[in-house]
Scaffold this motif. Structure first.
Motif, PDB file in Angstrom:
ATOM      1  N   TRP A   1       5.140  62.880 -66.467  1.00  0.00           N
ATOM      2  CA  TRP A   1       5.928  62.066 -65.532  1.00  0.00           C
ATOM      3  C   TRP A   1       6.924  62.999 -64.849  1.00  0.00           C
ATOM      4  CZ3 TRP A   1       7.211  56.379 -66.750  1.00  0.00           C
ATOM      5  CH2 TRP A   1       7.996  55.818 -65.742  1.00  0.00           C
TER       6      TRP A   1
ATOM      7  N   TRP B   1       9.487  64.132 -61.260  1.00  0.00           N
ATOM      8  CA  TRP B   1      10.348  63.555 -60.229  1.00  0.00           C
ATOM      9  C   TRP B   1      10.973  64.674 -59.397  1.00  0.00           C
ATOM     10  CZ3 TRP B   1      11.213  63.178 -65.479  1.00  0.00           C
ATOM     11  CH2 TRP B   1      12.233  63.983 -65.994  1.00  0.00           C
TER      12      TRP B   1
ATOM     13  N   VAL C   1      11.601  60.539 -55.831  1.00  0.00           N
ATOM     14  CA  VAL C   1      10.159  60.310 -55.847  1.00  0.00           C
ATOM     15  C   VAL C   1       9.637  60.633 -57.245  1.00  0.00           C
ATOM     16  CG1 VAL C   1       7.924  61.004 -54.905  1.00  0.00           C
ATOM     17  CG2 VAL C   1       9.927  60.840 -53.395  1.00  0.00           C
ATOM     18  N   GLU C   2       8.896  59.695 -57.829  1.00  0.00           N
ATOM     19  CA  GLU C   2       8.329  59.882 -59.162  1.00  0.00           C
ATOM     20  C   GLU C   2       6.806  59.875 -59.077  1.00  0.00           C
ATOM     21  OE1 GLU C   2      11.223  57.878 -62.307  1.00  0.00           O
ATOM     22  OE2 GLU C   2      10.749  56.512 -60.654  1.00  0.00           O
ATOM     23  N   GLN C   3       6.183  60.785 -59.818  1.00  0.00           N
ATOM     24  CA  GLN C   3       4.729  60.895 -59.844  1.00  0.00           C
ATOM     25  C   GLN C   3       4.275  61.207 -61.259  1.00  0.00           C
ATOM     26  OE1 GLN C   3       4.286  64.137 -57.047  1.00  0.00           O
ATOM     27  NE2 GLN C   3       4.115  62.761 -55.290  1.00  0.00           N
TER      28      GLN C   3
ATOM     29  N   HIS D   1       1.232  63.327 -63.305  1.00  0.00           N
ATOM     30  CA  HIS D   1       0.132  64.284 -63.221  1.00  0.00           C
ATOM     31  C   HIS D   1      -0.668  64.230 -64.525  1.00  0.00           C
ATOM     32  CE1 HIS D   1       2.205  65.521 -59.735  1.00  0.00           C
ATOM     33  NE2 HIS D   1       2.976  66.458 -60.267  1.00  0.00           N
TER      34      HIS D   1
ATOM     35  N   GLN E   1      -3.244  65.915 -59.909  1.00  0.00           N
ATOM     36  CA  GLN E   1      -1.879  65.521 -59.575  1.00  0.00           C
ATOM     37  C   GLN E   1      -1.845  64.176 -58.851  1.00  0.00           C
ATOM     38  OE1 GLN E   1       0.068  68.196 -56.784  1.00  0.00           O
ATOM     39  NE2 GLN E   1      -1.904  68.842 -55.941  1.00  0.00           N
ATOM     40  N   ARG E   2      -0.692  63.522 -58.969  1.00  0.00           N
ATOM     41  CA  ARG E   2      -0.435  62.216 -58.349  1.00  0.00           C
ATOM     42  C   ARG E   2      -1.468  61.180 -58.812  1.00  0.00           C
ATOM     43  NH1 ARG E   2      -0.361  65.756 -54.246  1.00  0.00           N
ATOM     44  NH2 ARG E   2      -2.114  64.780 -53.147  1.00  0.00           N
TER      45      ARG E   2
ATOM     46  N   ASP F   1      -3.098  57.900 -59.860  1.00  0.00           N
ATOM     47  CA  ASP F   1      -2.776  56.525 -59.478  1.00  0.00           C
ATOM     48  C   ASP F   1      -3.818  55.529 -59.973  1.00  0.00           C
ATOM     49  OD1 ASP F   1      -4.817  57.309 -57.841  1.00  0.00           O
ATOM     50  OD2 ASP F   1      -3.773  56.940 -55.949  1.00  0.00           O
TER      51      ASP F   1
ATOM     52  N   ARG G   1      -6.121  67.691 -54.903  1.00  0.00           N
ATOM     53  CA  ARG G   1      -5.420  67.050 -56.019  1.00  0.00           C
ATOM     54  C   ARG G   1      -5.641  67.793 -57.341  1.00  0.00           C
ATOM     55  NH1 ARG G   1      -4.945  61.397 -54.301  1.00  0.00           N
ATOM     56  NH2 ARG G   1      -4.057  60.814 -56.314  1.00  0.00           N
TER      57      ARG G   1
ATOM     58  N   ASP H   1       1.239  53.603 -59.011  1.00  0.00           N
ATOM     59  CA  ASP H   1       1.733  54.837 -58.400  1.00  0.00           C
ATOM     60  C   ASP H   1       3.247  54.833 -58.245  1.00  0.00           C
ATOM     61  OD1 ASP H   1       1.994  52.928 -56.449  1.00  0.00           O
ATOM     62  OD2 ASP H   1       0.720  53.920 -54.968  1.00  0.00           O
ATOM     63  N   THR H   2       3.930  53.997 -59.039  1.00  0.00           N
ATOM     64  CA  THR H   2       5.365  53.802 -58.859  1.00  0.00           C
ATOM     65  C   THR H   2       6.071  53.715 -60.205  1.00  0.00           C
ATOM     66  OG1 THR H   2       4.945  52.579 -56.807  1.00  0.00           O
ATOM     67  CG2 THR H   2       7.115  52.318 -57.799  1.00  0.00           C
TER      68      THR H   2
END
Length: 338
Positions: free
Chosen positions: A123, A125, A134-136, A138, A148-149, A151, A169, A333-334
């Protein structure tokens, strides 16, 4: 004298002119095609009963009439139409490629990445200037590669499809002391990211409480808050409100506007208003969706949350906890926090 330009097939424009040269009539026709890749293709044809005139004046006949400039407004208009068609075709092609990639990377639940191959879901940011954090998440694999990212639930990710259709990605990762570092496959340099390992849900686990995602943009004058309200009995509901403004640049030009949307178990509504110097103001309110879109039941399946909405819609989305304290959850994705 010149006739008005005429539009032929395939966007070709033609204009005919007739003048008298040395007592004889000479007609020229100029054909032009709309610009392509910044270049114009054109052809000039001259006609006369006196061939000696054509031999004598040759290329000088291309200036036979200044009115030939009338072709250019027509060509510019056609070029604009052609550009709009190309842009629309490009947008359509981009959407089709994106949809094809999303289909190619998605496997049936349980047929994607196996739990035994996962090292971490990281997790991460970062804080852009003038906007909210922004949080993602991987996906980091034990072989040193990753995606990465993320979702979607990892057990629905087809890595072979991702490597083919979403190579941008695919990453490599490593630990340097307490730092997490990643790099794209075509990069030589590692970059350090802020993050911590996420945790999956336990079998049959419930979530209790309200988790909120807040977003804002100072320059754009916009903000939103979206909430998941989870109940220990497996029920959930969503609510939120968004405000979108015209921003500082439009306001400086004398135009101000605002649009708001809100949703909850009572349904969703949207309002808008706009005003401009010397043009007055206007606005309206519109009801859109019903409350069954925002309520339902949920169950947790390790890195996935299965949602069954009261409107009959079913979804299976990525789910993770930020840590053992479980004060933040990542959904699709959030990131949402208490």
């Amino acid at each position: 004298a010149c006739r008005a330009p005429e539009l032929l097939t395939a966007g070709v424009v033609v204009q005919s002119c007739v003048v008298t040269v040395a007592g004889a009539a000479v007609e020229t026709q100029v054909y032009m095609r709309p610009p392509r890749e910044g270049k114009v293709e054109w052809m000039r044809i001259a006609f006369s009963q006196e061939e000696a005139l054509l031999q004598r004046y040759g290329d000088g006949l291309k200036a036979i009439s200044a009115k030939s400039n009338e072709l250019w407004p027509t060509l510019r208009a056609l070029a604009g139409d052609d550009r709009r068609r190309r842009e629309e075709a490009d947008r359509t092609a981009t959407l089709e490629r994106r949809a094809a990639a999303e289909r190619a990377i998605r496997a049936a639940p349980g047929k994607g990445v196996a739990d035994k191959d996962i090292a971490f879901l990281l997790w991460t940011w970062y804080q852009p200037s003038g906007e909210s954090r922004v949080e993602q998440v991987h996906l980091l694999l034990k072989d040193g590669t990753g995606y990465q990212r993320l979702d979607l639930p990892p057990d629905e990710l087809d890595l072979a499809g991702a490597r083919r259709f979403q190579p941008e990605r695919i990453i490599q990762w490593r630990r340097q002391g307490s730092d997490w570092q990643i790099r794209d496959l075509d990069d030589k340099d590692w970059r350090t990211v802020q993050g911590r390992p996420a945790l999956p849900a336990e079998a049959g686990q419930r979530v209790d409480g309200t988790f909120t995602h807040s977003w804002y943009s100072i320059l754009g004058g916009s903000s939103s808050q979206n909430r998941f309200h989870f109940h220990g009995d497996g029920q959930f509901e969503q609510s939120g409100r968004s405000v979108f403004g015209t921003g500082a640049m439009a306001a400086a030009a004398g135009v101000t506007g605002m649009a708001t949307t809100s949703y909850s178990r009572g349904g969703s509504t949207g309002t808008s208003s706009v005003s401009a110097v010397g043009a007055g103001a206007g606005g309206g309110t519109k009801r859109r969706r019903n409350g069954a879109d925002f309520t339902g039941r949920y169950r947790l399946e390790r890195w996935a949350m299965v949602v069954e909405r009261d409107n009959g819609e079913q979804q299976r989305v990525l789910f993770a906890f930020s840590g053992p304290e479980r004060r933040s959850v990542f959904i699709k994705d959030t990131g949402y926090s208490k």
